[in-house]
Motif scaffolding. Structure first.
Motif, short mmCIF file in Angstrom:
data_model
loop_
_atom_site.label_atom_id
_atom_site.label_comp_id
_atom_site.label_asym_id
_atom_site.label_seq_id
_atom_site.Cartn_x
_atom_site.Cartn_y
_atom_site.Cartn_z
N TRP A 71 39.77 33.17 21.77
CA TRP A 71 40.14 34.52 22.18
C TRP A 71 38.92 35.33 22.61
O TRP A 71 38.96 36.05 23.61
CB TRP A 71 40.86 35.21 21.03
CG TRP A 71 41.34 36.60 21.32
CD1 TRP A 71 40.92 37.76 20.74
CD2 TRP A 71 42.35 37.00 22.26
NE1 TRP A 71 41.60 38.85 21.25
CE2 TRP A 71 42.49 38.40 22.19
CE3 TRP A 71 43.16 36.29 23.16
CZ2 TRP A 71 43.38 39.12 22.98
CZ3 TRP A 71 44.05 37.01 23.94
CH2 TRP A 71 44.15 38.40 23.84
N GLY A 72 37.83 35.19 21.89
CA GLY A 72 36.63 35.97 22.19
C GLY A 72 35.99 35.61 23.52
O GLY A 72 35.23 36.41 24.08
N GLU A 73 36.29 34.43 24.05
CA GLU A 73 35.68 33.98 25.30
C GLU A 73 36.61 34.16 26.50
O GLU A 73 36.22 33.89 27.64
CB GLU A 73 35.31 32.50 25.19
CG GLU A 73 34.26 32.21 24.11
CD GLU A 73 34.09 30.72 23.84
OE1 GLU A 73 34.84 29.92 24.42
OE2 GLU A 73 33.22 30.38 23.02
N LEU A 74 37.83 34.65 26.25
CA LEU A 74 38.85 34.65 27.30
C LEU A 74 38.58 35.65 28.42
O LEU A 74 38.77 35.33 29.60
CB LEU A 74 40.23 34.90 26.69
CG LEU A 74 41.41 34.92 27.68
CD1 LEU A 74 41.43 33.68 28.56
CD2 LEU A 74 42.73 35.05 26.91
N TYR A 75 38.11 36.84 28.11
CA TYR A 75 37.89 37.84 29.16
C TYR A 75 36.93 37.28 30.21
O TYR A 75 37.18 37.35 31.41
CB TYR A 75 37.33 39.13 28.56
CG TYR A 75 37.27 40.28 29.55
CD1 TYR A 75 38.27 41.24 29.61
CD2 TYR A 75 36.21 40.40 30.45
CE1 TYR A 75 38.24 42.29 30.51
CE2 TYR A 75 36.15 41.44 31.37
CZ TYR A 75 37.17 42.38 31.39
OH TYR A 75 37.12 43.40 32.32
N THR A 76 35.81 36.74 29.75
CA THR A 76 34.82 36.18 30.67
C THR A 76 35.39 35.00 31.44
O THR A 76 35.12 34.84 32.65
CB THR A 76 33.57 35.72 29.88
OG1 THR A 76 33.05 36.83 29.15
CG2 THR A 76 32.49 35.21 30.82
N SER A 77 36.19 34.19 30.77
CA SER A 77 36.80 33.02 31.43
C SER A 77 37.75 33.46 32.55
O SER A 77 37.82 32.81 33.60
CB SER A 77 37.56 32.17 30.41
OG SER A 77 36.67 31.64 29.45
N LEU A 78 38.45 34.56 32.34
CA LEU A 78 39.32 35.10 33.38
C LEU A 78 38.49 35.63 34.54
O LEU A 78 38.78 35.36 35.71
CB LEU A 78 40.20 36.21 32.81
CG LEU A 78 41.34 35.78 31.88
CD1 LEU A 78 41.88 36.98 31.10
CD2 LEU A 78 42.46 35.11 32.67
N GLN A 79 37.45 36.38 34.23
CA GLN A 79 36.58 36.94 35.26
C GLN A 79 35.97 35.85 36.14
O GLN A 79 35.86 35.99 37.35
CB GLN A 79 35.45 37.74 34.63
CG GLN A 79 35.82 39.15 34.20
CD GLN A 79 34.60 39.90 33.70
OE1 GLN A 79 33.79 39.37 32.94
NE2 GLN A 79 34.45 41.14 34.13
#
Length: 325
Positions: free
Chosen positions: A192-200
């Motif tokens: 979950w903590g890495e998801l924002y960057t993965s989406l970007q």
């Protein structure tokens, strides 16, 4: 947030080892991955206040939010070895540690929200909480985490075929992986903590989660399509390690159990309010909300249920849940 190594988390957790205070006060330390603005964290704060009052100051709850002590999986591992006292995890992650829990991750298992409460608050839910004890994990209660739906960057998901070729982030859950595969998507487990960057960065094309998580994570800044197919109702589970639970006397266990019950009631009220706020705010931010025909998605995942027909533990549970009124 940079992912901590399990070793560094272990060292920190041992340093903070709970229930090791003096004879007057026992401190129970609770680590979880949610933001302090989340309804679950707020309910935990209330639980701590209630616990201190009930125990006359003999039990103190210390909360470490936002993955300070690690991911959900890492916190569960720390509970199992007695280096952390309590944690909150999604059922989707817990199924890797307590296999019977995977039944709750099956798509379109519950008829509606009330049906899920009836199951979780009844004999089936209690049995599942206790079943984890053989894995050194004692369940204390279920927090409402609503229904999970798909949100994407490039196009809305209005029918299962829209998922074809789409890389969708899922939890580290076999059931979640199988569901996205059955619907035609490409499941990609990411913390979950890495998801924002993965989406970007385009590592994934979208994800699936409930409205408050979509909003509070700010994933709506990247994903402008939210399709409310409500495929799974995955509760959050509050757990205590059996190592710590067994060190509490009968009265202390009762105080904690009662405080958890009040916390659960409070969180469910907050959750309902948070869902409304989340949907309202993401639409203000330009997110388009879709309400697809759920039956189209439910039909595509029936093969998952067929796969459990020979499972002597899970299949009877499925039937019991479906027949609960």
């Amino acid at each position: 947030m940079k992912r901590k190594s399990i070793l560094s988390i272990l060292i920190l957790a041992i340093t903070l080892l709970g229930c090791g205070a003096d004879n007057k006060t026992k401190t129970i330390r609770l680590g979880h991955g949610l933001d302090v603005s989340h309804s679950v964290h707020k309910a935990m704060v209330k639980m701590g206040e209630d616990l201190q009052e009930r125990s006359g100051g003999k039990l103190n709850l210390e909360i470490y939010p936002s993955q300070q002590l690690g991911t959900e999986r890492e916190c569960l591992e720390l509970l199992q070895i007695g280096s952390l006292d309590m944690t909150k995890v999604s059922v989707g992650v817990l199924e890797n540690f307590a296999p019977k829990m995977k039944v709750l991750g099956l798509p379109f298992l519950f008829r509606d929200r009330q049906h899920s409460f009836d199951v979780l608050d009844g004999p089936i839910g209690k049995m599942l909480l206790n079943d984890g004890e053989k894995y050194w994990l004692k369940g204390l209660g279920y927090y409402d985490a609503g229904s999970r739906s798909f949100y994407t960057m490039n196009k809305p998901i209005e029918k299962p075929s829209d998922l074809e070729g789409e890389k969708i982030r899922v939890m580290e859950s076999v059931t979640a992986v199988n569901m996205v595969k059955a619907l035609g998507g490409s499941p990609t487990p990411i913390s979950w903590g890495e998801l924002y960057t993965s989406l970007q960065q385009g590592v994934v094309d979208g994800a699936e989660n409930n409205p408050p998580s979509f909003y509070l994570s700010r994933h709506y800044e990247v994903c402008k399509y939210y399709s409310l197919d409500e495929h799974t109702v995955l509760p959050d589970v509050l757990l205590i390690g059996t190592y710590v639970w067994n060190k509490l006397n009968e009265q202390e266990q009762k105080w904690l159990t009662e405080s958890v019950k009040e916390s659960v009631k409070y969180q469910r009220i907050l959750w309902a309010e948070a869902e409304e706020e989340a949907l309202r705010e993401v639409q203000k931010a330009g997110v388009k909300i879709f309400r697809p025909d759920k039956s189209l998605f439910a039909e595509k995942v029936q093969g998952i249920y067929e796969g459990y027909k020979d499972d002597a533990e899970i299949y009877p549970l499925i039937k019991q849940i479906q027949e609960t009124h």
